[in-house]
Design a protein around this motif. Structure first.
Motif, PDB file in Angstrom:
ATOM      1  N   LYS A   1       0.819  -1.216   0.000  1.00 46.64           N
ATOM      2  CA  LYS A   1       0.000   0.000   0.000  1.00 46.64           C
ATOM      3  C   LYS A   1       0.857   1.273   0.000  1.00 46.64           C
ATOM      4  CE  LYS A   1      -4.023  -2.165   2.203  1.00 46.64           C
ATOM      5  NZ  LYS A   1      -5.032  -2.100   3.295  1.00 46.64           N
ATOM      6  N   PRO A   2       1.752   1.396  -0.992  1.00 48.85           N
ATOM      7  CA  PRO A   2       2.660   2.546  -1.019  1.00 48.85           C
ATOM      8  C   PRO A   2       1.961   3.809  -1.520  1.00 48.85           C
ATOM      9  CG  PRO A   2       2.976   1.233  -2.973  1.00 48.85           C
ATOM     10  CD  PRO A   2       1.966   0.490  -2.132  1.00 48.85           C
ATOM     11  N   ASP A   3       2.582   4.956  -1.249  1.00 45.77           N
ATOM     12  CA  ASP A   3       2.108   6.215  -1.809  1.00 45.77           C
ATOM     13  C   ASP A   3       3.155   6.733  -2.797  1.00 45.77           C
ATOM     14  OD1 ASP A   3       4.152   7.244  -0.241  1.00 45.77           O
ATOM     15  OD2 ASP A   3       2.810   8.000   1.319  1.00 45.77           O
ATOM     16  N   GLU A   4       3.087   8.019  -3.118  1.00 46.51           N
ATOM     17  CA  GLU A   4       3.997   8.593  -4.099  1.00 46.51           C
ATOM     18  C   GLU A   4       5.460   8.522  -3.657  1.00 46.51           C
ATOM     19  OE1 GLU A   4       3.087   9.724  -7.058  1.00 46.51           O
ATOM     20  OE2 GLU A   4       0.925   9.435  -6.772  1.00 46.51           O
ATOM     21  N   SER A   5       5.703   8.285  -2.375  1.00 50.50           N
ATOM     22  CA  SER A   5       7.085   8.192  -1.895  1.00 50.50           C
ATOM     23  C   SER A   5       7.852   7.088  -2.615  1.00 50.50           C
ATOM     24  CB  SER A   5       7.108   7.927  -0.386  1.00 50.50           C
ATOM     25  OG  SER A   5       6.521   8.980   0.333  1.00 50.50           O
ATOM     26  N   LEU A   6       7.165   6.014  -2.987  1.00 47.65           N
ATOM     27  CA  LEU A   6       7.827   4.929  -3.698  1.00 47.65           C
ATOM     28  C   LEU A   6       8.363   5.416  -5.046  1.00 47.65           C
ATOM     29  CD1 LEU A   6       8.640   1.985  -4.170  1.00 47.65           C
ATOM     30  CD2 LEU A   6       6.312   1.544  -4.991  1.00 47.65           C
ATOM     31  N   LEU A   7       7.573   6.210  -5.751  1.00 45.29           N
ATOM     32  CA  LEU A   7       8.010   6.700  -7.057  1.00 45.29           C
ATOM     33  C   LEU A   7       9.182   7.660  -6.923  1.00 45.29           C
ATOM     34  CD1 LEU A   7       4.506   7.282  -8.692  1.00 45.29           C
ATOM     35  CD2 LEU A   7       5.972   5.257  -8.803  1.00 45.29           C
ATOM     36  N   LYS A   8       9.173   8.492  -5.888  1.00 47.52           N
ATOM     37  CA  LYS A   8      10.301   9.404  -5.657  1.00 47.52           C
ATOM     38  C   LYS A   8      11.570   8.613  -5.329  1.00 47.52           C
ATOM     39  CE  LYS A   8       7.376  13.163  -3.944  1.00 47.52           C
ATOM     40  NZ  LYS A   8       7.020  14.013  -2.770  1.00 47.52           N
ATOM     41  N   LEU A   9      11.408   7.556  -4.543  1.00 51.53           N
ATOM     42  CA  LEU A   9      12.543   6.713  -4.202  1.00 51.53           C
ATOM     43  C   LEU A   9      13.131   6.063  -5.452  1.00 51.53           C
ATOM     44  CD1 LEU A   9      14.335   5.144  -2.182  1.00 51.53           C
ATOM     45  CD2 LEU A   9      12.483   3.469  -1.991  1.00 51.53           C
ATOM     46  N   ILE A  10      12.268   5.507  -6.282  1.00 48.32           N
ATOM     47  CA  ILE A  10      12.730   4.850  -7.511  1.00 48.32           C
ATOM     48  C   ILE A  10      13.453   5.843  -8.415  1.00 48.32           C
ATOM     49  CG2 ILE A  10      11.989   3.687  -9.632  1.00 48.32           C
ATOM     50  CD1 ILE A  10      11.838   1.906  -7.194  1.00 48.32           C
ATOM     51  N   ALA A  11      12.923   7.063  -8.504  1.00 46.85           N
ATOM     52  CA  ALA A  11      13.568   8.089  -9.331  1.00 46.85           C
ATOM     53  C   ALA A  11      14.979   8.383  -8.826  1.00 46.85           C
ATOM     54  CB  ALA A  11      12.727   9.362  -9.342  1.00 46.85           C
ATOM     55  N   GLY A  12      15.143   8.425  -7.501  1.00 47.07           N
ATOM     56  CA  GLY A  12      16.454   8.681  -6.925  1.00 47.07           C
ATOM     57  C   GLY A  12      17.426   7.538  -7.092  1.00 47.07           C
ATOM     58  N   LEU A  13      16.900   6.327  -7.287  1.00 48.90           N
ATOM     59  CA  LEU A  13      17.742   5.142  -7.454  1.00 48.90           C
ATOM     60  C   LEU A  13      17.922   4.781  -8.927  1.00 48.90           C
ATOM     61  CD1 LEU A  13      16.202   2.880  -4.651  1.00 48.90           C
ATOM     62  CD2 LEU A  13      18.342   4.176  -4.529  1.00 48.90           C
ATOM     63  N   GLY A  14      17.555   5.694  -9.799  1.00 51.61           N
ATOM     64  CA  GLY A  14      17.535   5.401 -11.223  1.00 51.61           C
ATOM     65  C   GLY A  14      18.873   5.055 -11.835  1.00 51.61           C
ATOM     66  N   HIS A  15      19.987   5.375 -11.150  1.00 49.52           N
ATOM     67  CA  HIS A  15      21.306   5.065 -11.706  1.00 49.52           C
ATOM     68  C   HIS A  15      21.678   3.595 -11.517  1.00 49.52           C
ATOM     69  CE1 HIS A  15      21.815   6.024  -7.467  1.00 49.52           C
ATOM     70  NE2 HIS A  15      22.944   5.364  -7.467  1.00 49.52           N
ATOM     71  N   TYR A  16      20.886   2.864 -10.705  1.00 52.40           N
ATOM     72  CA  TYR A  16      21.140   1.428 -10.583  1.00 52.40           C
ATOM     73  C   TYR A  16      20.594   0.714 -11.818  1.00 52.40           C
ATOM     74  CZ  TYR A  16      22.466   1.906  -5.669  1.00 52.40           C
ATOM     75  OH  TYR A  16      23.116   2.233  -4.504  1.00 52.40           O
ATOM     76  N   PRO A  17      21.373  -0.183 -12.428  1.00 58.20           N
ATOM     77  CA  PRO A  17      20.905  -0.845 -13.656  1.00 58.20           C
ATOM     78  C   PRO A  17      19.702  -1.749 -13.424  1.00 58.20           C
ATOM     79  CG  PRO A  17      22.975  -1.809 -12.902  1.00 58.20           C
ATOM     80  CD  PRO A  17      22.747  -0.579 -12.077  1.00 58.20           C
ATOM     81  N   GLN A  18      19.558  -2.273 -12.200  1.00 57.72           N
ATOM     82  CA  GLN A  18      18.441  -3.165 -11.897  1.00 57.72           C
ATOM     83  C   GLN A  18      17.832  -2.777 -10.558  1.00 57.72           C
ATOM     84  OE1 GLN A  18      17.303  -5.456 -13.951  1.00 57.72           O
ATOM     85  NE2 GLN A  18      18.957  -5.322 -15.450  1.00 57.72           N
ATOM     86  N   ILE A  19      16.509  -2.709 -10.515  1.00 58.46           N
ATOM     87  CA  ILE A  19      15.772  -2.468  -9.273  1.00 58.46           C
ATOM     88  C   ILE A  19      14.621  -3.464  -9.229  1.00 58.46           C
ATOM     89  CG2 ILE A  19      14.391  -0.822  -7.925  1.00 58.46           C
ATOM     90  CD1 ILE A  19      15.884   1.437  -9.326  1.00 58.46           C
ATOM     91  N   VAL A  20      14.426  -4.113  -8.085  1.00 54.19           N
ATOM     92  CA  VAL A  20      13.344  -5.080  -7.936  1.00 54.19           C
ATOM     93  C   VAL A  20      12.359  -4.570  -6.890  1.00 54.19           C
ATOM     94  CG1 VAL A  20      12.740  -7.448  -7.303  1.00 54.19           C
ATOM     95  CG2 VAL A  20      14.871  -6.994  -8.547  1.00 54.19           C
ATOM     96  N   VAL A  21      11.078  -4.488  -7.275  1.00 51.05           N
ATOM     97  CA  VAL A  21      10.005  -4.048  -6.381  1.00 51.05           C
ATOM     98  C   VAL A  21       9.005  -5.182  -6.242  1.00 51.05           C
ATOM     99  CG1 VAL A  21       8.094  -2.416  -6.059  1.00 51.05           C
ATOM    100  CG2 VAL A  21      10.277  -1.621  -6.993  1.00 51.05           C
ATOM    101  N   ILE A  22       8.560  -5.434  -5.011  1.00 48.63           N
ATOM    102  CA  ILE A  22       7.539  -6.456  -4.775  1.00 48.63           C
ATOM    103  C   ILE A  22       6.266  -5.786  -4.296  1.00 48.63           C
ATOM    104  CG2 ILE A  22       6.876  -8.520  -3.484  1.00 48.63           C
ATOM    105  CD1 ILE A  22      10.532  -7.573  -3.814  1.00 48.63           C
ATOM    106  N   ASN A  23       5.196  -5.947  -5.043  1.00 47.30           N
ATOM    107  CA  ASN A  23       3.876  -5.496  -4.611  1.00 47.30           C
ATOM    108  C   ASN A  23       3.282  -6.609  -3.754  1.00 47.30           C
ATOM    109  OD1 ASN A  23       1.223  -4.753  -4.243  1.00 47.30           O
ATOM    110  ND2 ASN A  23       0.680  -4.788  -6.418  1.00 47.30           N
ATOM    111  N   ASP A  24       3.283  -6.388  -2.440  1.00 49.00           N
ATOM    112  CA  ASP A  24       2.868  -7.441  -1.514  1.00 49.00           C
ATOM    113  C   ASP A  24       1.361  -7.402  -1.265  1.00 49.00           C
ATOM    114  OD1 ASP A  24       3.039  -9.558   0.271  1.00 49.00           O
ATOM    115  OD2 ASP A  24       3.470  -8.255   1.990  1.00 49.00           O
TER     116      ASP A  24
END
Length: 235
Positions: A8-31
């Motif tokens: 149940k994430p909010d917009e904070s998840l998208l901001k976090l992903i944007a900040g981590l964008g330099h990583y070639p791989q990111i894995v997110v689990i929708n629980d």
């Protein structure tokens, strides 16, 4: 490689992903967040791997799903870093703990918060103090922040960590117990609580009891093994 369990994430998840964008791989689990949160997950950038649980299974289960995926698809990567989805980990701290893993590739790294400054919610302050004291008393290893979600983990640890049974918040404590004889590096990070941590899904009563039960069970198991070993030696 960032591994982000999200419920149940909010917009904070998208901001976090944007900040981590330099990583070639990111894995997110929708629980198992439910359809009302689909718009958040649908807004993730194309390069992000999204894994999904149909129903909520708990943070531990989400972490294990992500680790199993990384083990299968990226077995040669140095490690992963677990990051909470609620925006309470600073990007600079994510970088710092990852650098620590690079410098110490065989160690579990913990991003540890300080609970002495003003403004820390009482439930977080008391819960962490009690848990770390119990951990030290029962296990004999001093961990400054037993409940931190910012943890770089070597890929070589994954097979053992996938065998741990808990699926909810107590899983993170089980990880510490499983690694109690391994090297642990503790890196101080900024302590951030947004809106007094109201976005947290941690139940201060129910989940804390599960954590304490996990600690006590581990100690009893250790004592049983010790007594069993003495019995074998005396026979």
């Amino acid at each position: 490689m960032p591994l982000i369990p999200a419920y149940k994430p909010d917009e904070s998840l998208l901001k976090l992903i944007a900040g981590l964008g330099h990583y070639p791989q990111i894995v997110v689990i929708n629980d198992g967040s439910g359809p009302e949160f689909d718009h958040i997950f649908q807004a993730l950038p194309p390069g992000v791997t999204l894994l999904q649980h149909e129903v909520n299974r708990g943070k531990g289960a989400a972490l294990k799903t992500g680790m199993a995926y990384i083990q299968e698809h990226f077995p040669d990567c140095l490690g992963l870093v677990t990051v909470d989805a609620d925006g309470q980990h600073r990007l600079a701290d994510v970088e710092r703990v990852c650098q620590e893993l690079t410098a110490h590739p065989k160690a579990l790294v913990l991003g540890v918060r300080s609970f002495t400054r003003a403004g820390i919610p009482l439930r977080s302050r008391v819960g962490n103090i009690v848990t770390r004291l119990l951990f030290f008393a029962l296990v004999g290893k001093f961990i400054r922040d037993t409940q931190t979600g910012l943890r770089p983990i070597p890929t070589s640890y994954i097979p053992e960590l996938l065998q741990l049974k808990p699926d909810r918040y107590e899983y993170e404590l089980e990880v510490l117990l499983a690694c109690r004889r391994r090297p642990v590096r503790q890196v101080t990070i900024e302590t951030v609580y947004i809106d007094e941590n109201r976005s947290s899904h941690f139940d201060p009563v129910g989940d804390s009891l599960k954590i304490y039960k996990t600690l006590i069970r581990c100690r009893l198991r250790s004592l049983k093994n010790t007594l069993s070993g003495r019995g074998h030696r005396s026979s």
